[in-house]
Design a protein around this motif. Structure first.
Motif, short mmCIF file in Angstrom:
data_model
loop_
_atom_site.label_atom_id
_atom_site.label_comp_id
_atom_site.label_asym_id
_atom_site.label_seq_id
_atom_site.Cartn_x
_atom_site.Cartn_y
_atom_site.Cartn_z
N UNK A 50 59.98 100.62 56.56
CA UNK A 50 61.11 101.56 56.49
C UNK A 50 60.96 102.74 57.44
N UNK A 51 60.09 102.62 58.45
CA UNK A 51 59.92 103.69 59.43
C UNK A 51 58.85 104.70 59.06
N UNK A 52 58.20 104.53 57.90
CA UNK A 52 57.21 105.52 57.47
C UNK A 52 56.03 105.65 58.43
N UNK A 53 55.39 104.56 58.89
CA UNK A 53 54.29 104.74 59.85
C UNK A 53 54.74 105.46 61.12
N UNK A 54 55.94 105.15 61.59
CA UNK A 54 56.47 105.75 62.81
C UNK A 54 56.62 107.27 62.65
N UNK A 55 57.32 107.68 61.61
CA UNK A 55 57.62 109.11 61.46
C UNK A 55 56.41 109.90 60.96
N UNK A 56 55.56 109.29 60.15
CA UNK A 56 54.34 109.96 59.72
C UNK A 56 53.44 110.22 60.93
N UNK A 57 53.21 109.19 61.74
CA UNK A 57 52.34 109.34 62.91
C UNK A 57 52.93 110.33 63.91
N UNK A 58 54.24 110.31 64.06
CA UNK A 58 54.92 111.22 64.99
C UNK A 58 54.66 112.68 64.64
N UNK A 59 54.78 113.02 63.36
CA UNK A 59 54.56 114.41 62.96
C UNK A 59 53.08 114.75 62.92
N UNK A 60 52.22 113.81 62.55
CA UNK A 60 50.79 114.09 62.55
C UNK A 60 50.29 114.39 63.96
N UNK A 61 50.88 113.74 64.96
CA UNK A 61 50.51 114.02 66.35
C UNK A 61 50.91 115.43 66.77
#
Length: 373
Positions: A18-29
């Motif tokens: 559902x896009x969670x890895x994408x958006x989580x990693x994006x903000x963690x970066x």
């Protein structure tokens, strides 16, 4: 702070989980110095664990991670496992490992069995129970997106409360809508002769599509014109898909600009998100709805109670009384829709800005890690 972020699904794929890895990693970066480590889980890894045992299936995955860490020149402050926990049970490196997830097997499977009992889960899925228990014991810190899963770890797995934190996930959207767009959306909704409800979810049976349809049908029967838009699902129930007040969109691919635009247009015109789930460890789509000022009408279960504050950013009802009680609630809101809905809209936006977005989530996680060091 330097983080090794262990990805269990592809963090460059906006449609994965559902896009969670994408958006989580994006903000963690944005907030950490991160290095990605891909531990993509093979399809249906759980079957291998179930059939072959925990060590045979998972030790090689943990060993590969540890070998990588030992080959690195620079150390990391933390290893953070984003989602799946296949690397955790046999992890044996000195760098603290943090698991950040929305569920474990003992809570996830709850949604797929009638009369689910934890003791039956331990008996019938013993290797999956061991996977849970080994992961929960091994991780230095456990961060879950809902109180429901955190409490299950304490009561069912005897995990000390001191090693568990709750940090809700955020909305899986690139940027929150602008204030001008949101005010325009609010005016459009208030001027509409119909109440627009949206149901989103591929797993439509567990997420309660039949109850959502029942509610919208009941409102129309009461003379309150209502429309139900179904996104992400293709239900095989003729009475639902052929109803005159239902439109079915099907699966939306957010990687395709035209389909992403359609998704945004649907949300802009939606009055309420319907999520009368029978089981739901969290529910990212509820966060996405609040980002558009859309209150949630759902069931008072599991992860929904962490996201929805009753009467603030939505309403939750008991499962067995959902259609009747939600219908009564919405009928009352319609007695003064301008003031009642405007207040819900504003409070839903406030919840989105304050806590149900990835920036707030990762900031909260960072504060926890700084205290934990």
């Amino acid at each position: 702070m330097r983080i090794l972020l262990v990805n269990h699904q592809n963090p460059t794929d906006i449609n994965a989980f559902s896009g969670t890895p994408f958006f989580m990693a994006r903000e963690m970066a944005n907030q950490f110095e991160i290095v990605h480590y891909n531990a993509f889980e093979e399809p249906e890894l759980y079957r291998k664990v179930y059939n072959d045992g925990l060590e045979s299936a998972l030790r090689p995955i943990s060993n590969r991670l540890v070998t990588f860490l030992r080959s690195e020149v620079k150390n990391y402050d933390y290893v953070i496992c984003q989602g799946g926990n296949s690397v955790v049970p046999f992890y044996n490196h000195s760098i603290p490992l943090v698991l950040w997830h929305d569920s474990i097997w003992g809570t996830f499977l709850h949604g797929y069995y009638d009369d689910f009992r934890f003791e039956d889960f331990k008996k019938n899925y013993y290797n999956l129970y061991l996977w849970d228990k080994a992961s929960l014991d091994k991780a230095a810190l456990l961060v879950f997106s809902s109180d429901y899963v955190a409490e299950a770890c304490i009561s069912r797995y005897q995990i000390p409360e001191s090693k568990i934190r709750v940090v809700p996930f955020g909305a899986n959207i690139y940027e929150p809508p602008s204030e001008d767009l949101l005010r325009l959306a609010l005016n459009t909704r208030l001027d509409s002769p119909n109440i627009h409800f949206t149901f989103i979810g591929k797993d439509w049976k567990r997420k309660g599509l039949t109850l959502a349809f029942g509610l919208v049908a009941a409102l129309n029967d009461r003379g309150i014109p209502s429309i139900l838009t179904i996104v992400g699902a293709n239900p095989d129930i003729p009475d639902i898909v052929n109803a005159p007040f239902v439109r079915t969109i099907g699966i939306v691919d957010k990687a395709v600009p035209e389909q992403l635009s359609l998704f945004h247009e649907i949300l802009k015109s939606t009055h309420f998100l319907l999520h009368p789930a029978f089981s739901e460890p969290f529910g990212i789509v509820l966060c996405e709805a609040n980002a558009y000022g859309i209150p949630v009408i759902g069931t008072r279960i599991e992860g929904l109670t962490t996201i929805v504050k009753d009467g603030v950013n939505g309403y939750l009802f008991n499962l067995e009384d959902f259609v009747e009680d939600a219908c009564t609630c919405i009928s009352r809101l319609q007695e003064n829709p301008s003031d009642n809905y405007r207040n819900l809209f504003n409070m839903s936006l406030q919840e989105s800005v304050q806590r149900l977005n990835w920036r707030a989530s990762v900031t909260h996680l960072k504060q926890i890690l700084q205290l934990f060091m």
